[in-house]
Design an enzyme around this catalytic site. Structure first.
Site, PDB file in Angstrom:
ATOM      1  N   ARG A   5    -126.778-115.606  56.354  1.00  0.00           N
ATOM      2  CA  ARG A   5    -128.127-115.045  56.215  1.00  0.00           C
ATOM      3  C   ARG A   5    -128.947-115.899  55.239  1.00  0.00           C
ATOM      4  O   ARG A   5    -128.395-116.751  54.553  1.00  0.00           O
ATOM      5  CB  ARG A   5    -128.026-113.633  55.636  1.00  0.00           C
ATOM      6  CG  ARG A   5    -127.354-113.635  54.267  1.00  0.00           C
ATOM      7  CD  ARG A   5    -127.485-112.343  53.491  1.00  0.00           C
ATOM      8  NE  ARG A   5    -127.042-112.514  52.124  1.00  0.00           N
ATOM      9  CZ  ARG A   5    -125.807-112.354  51.693  1.00  0.00           C
ATOM     10  NH1 ARG A   5    -124.846-112.034  52.543  1.00  0.00           N
ATOM     11  NH2 ARG A   5    -125.486-112.541  50.427  1.00  0.00           N
TER      12      ARG A   5
ATOM     13  N   LYS B   9    -113.171-112.399  56.263  1.00  0.00           N
ATOM     14  CA  LYS B   9    -112.827-113.399  55.240  1.00  0.00           C
ATOM     15  C   LYS B   9    -111.600-114.199  55.651  1.00  0.00           C
ATOM     16  O   LYS B   9    -111.511-115.399  55.377  1.00  0.00           O
ATOM     17  CB  LYS B   9    -112.572-112.739  53.886  1.00  0.00           C
ATOM     18  CG  LYS B   9    -113.657-111.777  53.428  1.00  0.00           C
ATOM     19  CD  LYS B   9    -115.017-112.426  53.286  1.00  0.00           C
ATOM     20  CE  LYS B   9    -116.098-111.365  53.218  1.00  0.00           C
ATOM     21  NZ  LYS B   9    -117.408-111.780  53.656  1.00  0.00           N
TER      22      LYS B   9
ATOM     23  N   GLU C 293    -105.390-113.767  46.881  1.00  0.00           N
ATOM     24  CA  GLU C 293    -105.620-115.136  46.418  1.00  0.00           C
ATOM     25  C   GLU C 293    -105.171-115.250  44.974  1.00  0.00           C
ATOM     26  O   GLU C 293    -105.192-114.262  44.236  1.00  0.00           O
ATOM     27  CB  GLU C 293    -107.132-115.450  46.438  1.00  0.00           C
ATOM     28  CG  GLU C 293    -107.721-115.717  47.794  1.00  0.00           C
ATOM     29  CD  GLU C 293    -109.217-115.988  47.710  1.00  0.00           C
ATOM     30  OE1 GLU C 293    -109.798-115.945  46.607  1.00  0.00           O
ATOM     31  OE2 GLU C 293    -109.815-116.250  48.762  1.00  0.00           O
TER      32      GLU C 293
ATOM     33  N   HIS D 219    -120.763-108.321  39.746  1.00  0.00           N
ATOM     34  CA  HIS D 219    -120.926-108.904  41.080  1.00  0.00           C
ATOM     35  C   HIS D 219    -122.348-108.877  41.603  1.00  0.00           C
ATOM     36  O   HIS D 219    -122.592-109.127  42.780  1.00  0.00           O
ATOM     37  CB  HIS D 219    -119.968-108.265  42.088  1.00  0.00           C
ATOM     38  CG  HIS D 219    -118.543-108.400  41.670  1.00  0.00           C
ATOM     39  ND1 HIS D 219    -117.934-109.621  41.504  1.00  0.00           N
ATOM     40  CD2 HIS D 219    -117.623-107.484  41.329  1.00  0.00           C
ATOM     41  CE1 HIS D 219    -116.699-109.439  41.095  1.00  0.00           C
ATOM     42  NE2 HIS D 219    -116.481-108.158  40.972  1.00  0.00           N
TER      43      HIS D 219
HETATM   44  C1  MV4 Z   1    -112.647-115.019  43.047  1.00  0.00           C
HETATM   45  C2  MV4 Z   1    -112.787-115.272  41.670  1.00  0.00           C
HETATM   46  C3  MV4 Z   1    -111.717-115.900  41.034  1.00  0.00           C
HETATM   47  N1  MV4 Z   1    -110.606-116.254  41.735  1.00  0.00           N
HETATM   48  N2  MV4 Z   1    -111.536-115.406  43.700  1.00  0.00           N
HETATM   49  C4  MV4 Z   1    -116.465-112.223  43.535  1.00  0.00           C
HETATM   50  C5  MV4 Z   1    -117.125-111.719  44.784  1.00  0.00           C
HETATM   51  C6  MV4 Z   1    -116.637-112.550  45.923  1.00  0.00           C
HETATM   52  N3  MV4 Z   1    -117.733-113.218  46.569  1.00  0.00           N
HETATM   53  C7  MV4 Z   1    -115.663-113.502  45.333  1.00  0.00           C
HETATM   54  N4  MV4 Z   1    -115.623-113.300  43.920  1.00  0.00           N
HETATM   55  C8  MV4 Z   1    -114.738-113.973  43.132  1.00  0.00           C
HETATM   56  N5  MV4 Z   1    -113.605-114.397  43.746  1.00  0.00           N
HETATM   57  C9  MV4 Z   1    -110.552-115.998  43.041  1.00  0.00           C
HETATM   58  N6  MV4 Z   1    -109.442-116.350  43.719  1.00  0.00           N
HETATM   59  C10 MV4 Z   1    -113.966-114.886  41.031  1.00  0.00           C
HETATM   60  C11 MV4 Z   1    -114.935-114.223  41.764  1.00  0.00           C
HETATM   61  C12 MV4 Z   1    -116.145-113.881  41.074  1.00  0.00           C
HETATM   62  C13 MV4 Z   1    -116.157-112.975  39.973  1.00  0.00           C
HETATM   63  C14 MV4 Z   1    -115.008-112.318  39.521  1.00  0.00           C
HETATM   64  C15 MV4 Z   1    -115.044-111.447  38.444  1.00  0.00           C
HETATM   65  C16 MV4 Z   1    -116.265-111.200  37.784  1.00  0.00           C
HETATM   66  C17 MV4 Z   1    -117.414-111.815  38.220  1.00  0.00           C
HETATM   67  C18 MV4 Z   1    -117.376-112.706  39.322  1.00  0.00           C
HETATM   68  C19 MV4 Z   1    -118.544-113.326  39.746  1.00  0.00           C
HETATM   69  C20 MV4 Z   1    -118.512-114.203  40.816  1.00  0.00           C
HETATM   70  C21 MV4 Z   1    -117.312-114.473  41.475  1.00  0.00           C
END
Ligand code: MV4
Length: 515
Positions: free
Chosen positions: A292, A116, A200, A235
């Protein structure tokens, strides 16, 4: 063009891949574990070979066995699907050594984007906006403390090797940092064998929107619009759609061009997806790249009219993309529901077992990508995704209406599925208005919306007191850990009583005599 392709996967995606092979006149070779002897992908493939016991570590994750089958069966290419080894650079490497084409990016591109922090560096270089935070792994807790102060709370600790929310911790204030640091690092070490973290700024109400790209080996890279994936449970994506209700032509173009710049900077080839967060001012921030084919690729296929799997195969065979960016246009709207063998009224517990009977939805604007049949036993060993129900309409409203209609037709007996949850989501006024964000579904499930009020489920709840206690505790922890505004997020049931009655009646009608 290839003559024979090894399908290194199972379930609905293996079926999807071998359908593309069949259309291209390419022979398909399935592999199966002991638990998948009778699975649909084995029945539909041209050839099928056993690769070991049920646990995926001993079968679908064994690169040596996959390469051995590919060699012996005379395959000239291999498609990894998603999950399992799809993002493991050792697989494209092993293919290269064996002289087999890997249908996906190179090992090098996969590695550069798989980290990442290295993807964040690449984004910065390519002028693609990222969420404020660190570009490099953080060495120790004291350094994290300073960086979090600079960025400002709340912050998210994330795993450098992460994905799918694993090794991710929300930190609302400095006092929580030491425990969150320890937890995130040990979870990440467990899941990925790598305990490095970065951080972040947390964007609380952002949407999760991703851009599909496709790159050939001749320097052509195109974007195929976006998918809105904000409806997730812990997630796990639950519903995806294309286009996003908030993305207009100008935003699509700037996100798409950013995605293409980043893919070029990483020397990316084949199909890939770039995840972004989009805030309510419609600023976008790159999160990570998925090297992917994704579960939700069909909604992009429905609105672009393209077959992504066939294009992946053409590109991997060295052919140039048969169209340019200007040829790509979006038509209508598509929605996907992920159908799982799990019980939404019992804490989403997996519900494996024998599928006794099922009625398959069809009709205008409906597509079902699944990997099951009546009489088949859903194994306990793998992800319980049965398949995906996809709708298309000329407008979002039509896509929703068709999805509702198809969900009513869809009936499975013998196992529990999450079909009922989709009835409730698609009837929700906020969903219908497109007012969704990353924690939207989790908040509604915690608040008690989307829970069936049938006597049956009440009885189940009573008999599963411990489980419910765990769920309530999780809900409280979630809210304490997130924004301290638990009271304001609790929702009253959004549907009038009569709706629950009508759903109960449908459950009654759909009950099969065997149960
Ligand atoms: C975040 C975010 C908010 N702020 N990063 C979740 C998995 C990964 N792919 C990145 N994700 C997130 N990153 C920042 N800086 C929100 C998510 C996020 C999420 C967070 C809490 C509950 C459900 C979520 C669903 C999609 C993404």
């Amino acid at each position: 063009m290839f003559r024979k392709i090894l399908i290194a996967n199972r379930g609905e995606i293996a079926v999807r891949l071998l359908r593309a092979c069949r259309e291209l006149g390419i022979a398909s070779v399935a592999v199966y574990s002991e638990a998948d002897r009778a699975s649909l992908h084995v029945r539909l493939a041209d050839e099928a070979y056993p690769i070991g016991p049920a646990p995926s570590r001993e079968s679908y994750l064994r690169i040596d066995k996959l390469i051995d089958v590919a060699r012996r069966a005379g395959c000239d290419a291999l498609h990894p699907g998603y999950g399992f080894l799809a993002e493991n650079a050792a697989l494209p490497r092993a293919c290269r050594e064996a002289g087999i084409a890997f249908i996906g990016p190179t090992a090098e591109a996969m590695e550069q984007l798989g980290s990442k922090t290295s993807a964040r560096h690449l984004a910065k270089q390519a002028g693609v906006p990222t969420v404020p935070g660190t570009l490099d792994p953080i060495a120790e807790l004291d350094q994290a403390r300073q960086l979090a102060l600079d960025v400002g709370y709340p912050v998210l600790l994330k795993a450098v090797a992460g994905g799918g929310g694993k090794g991710m911790r929300l930190v609302s204030a400095e006092a929580e940092l030491p425990a969150a640091w320890r937890d995130a690092a040990s979870e990440s070490l467990n899941a990925f064998g790598d305990d490095r973290l970065y951080l972040e700024k947390f964007l609380p109400r952002a949407r999760h929107i991703e851009i599909q790209i496709l790159a050939d080996h001749h320097g052509n890279v195109v974007y195929l619009g976006e998918r809105e994936c904000s409806v997730q449970r812990r997630h796990q994506k639950v519903i995806e759609e294309a286009p996003s209700p908030v993305v207009d032509a100008a935003l699509r173009r700037s996100m798409g061009e950013a995605a293409v710049r980043l893919a070029r900077a990483g020397g990316y080839t084949n199909a890939g997806t770039l995840e972004f967060l989009v805030d309510d001012q419609r600023n976008f921030y790159f999160l990570e790249m998925n090297p992917r084919l994704q579960v939700e690729h069909p909604v992009t296929e429905m609105v672009t009219g393209l077959d992504l799997v066939k294009l992946q195969i053409h590109v991997a065979a060295g052919e140039p993309l048969p169209f340019t960016q200007d040829d790509v246009s979006l038509r209508g709207h598509s929605i996907e529901c992920r159908i799982y063998a799990e019980d939404p009224d019992n804490n989403f517990f997996p519900s494996p077992g024998k599928i006794l009977a099922r009625r398959i939805p069809a009709g205008p604007g409906i597509r079902l990508d699944d990997g099951v049949y009546s009489g088949w036993v859903v194994p306990t060993d793998y992800d319980p995704l049965l398949g995906k129900l996809i709708s298309w309409g000329s407008t979002r409203d039509e896509a929703i209406t068709r999805m509702r209609r198809a969900l009513e037709e869809y009936y499975v007996s013998g196992i529990k599925t999450n079909i009922g949850l989709f009835h409730r989501i698609l009837a929700d006024a906020e969903f219908v208005r497109g007012e969704i964000y990353t924690r939207w579904l989790d908040e509604r499930l915690m608040g008690g919306s989307f829970r069936a009020a049938s006597p049956e489920s009440a009885a189940r709840t009573a008999s599963n007191g411990r489980v419910e206690d765990a769920a309530v505790l999780a809900a409280v922890l979630w809210h304490l850990g997130s924004n301290g505004a638990a009271a304001s997020t609790a929702q009253p049931p959004s549907q009038p009583e009569s709706r629950w009655k009508s759903e109960a009646r449908r459950d009654q009608l759909n009950r099969s005599p065997e149960r």
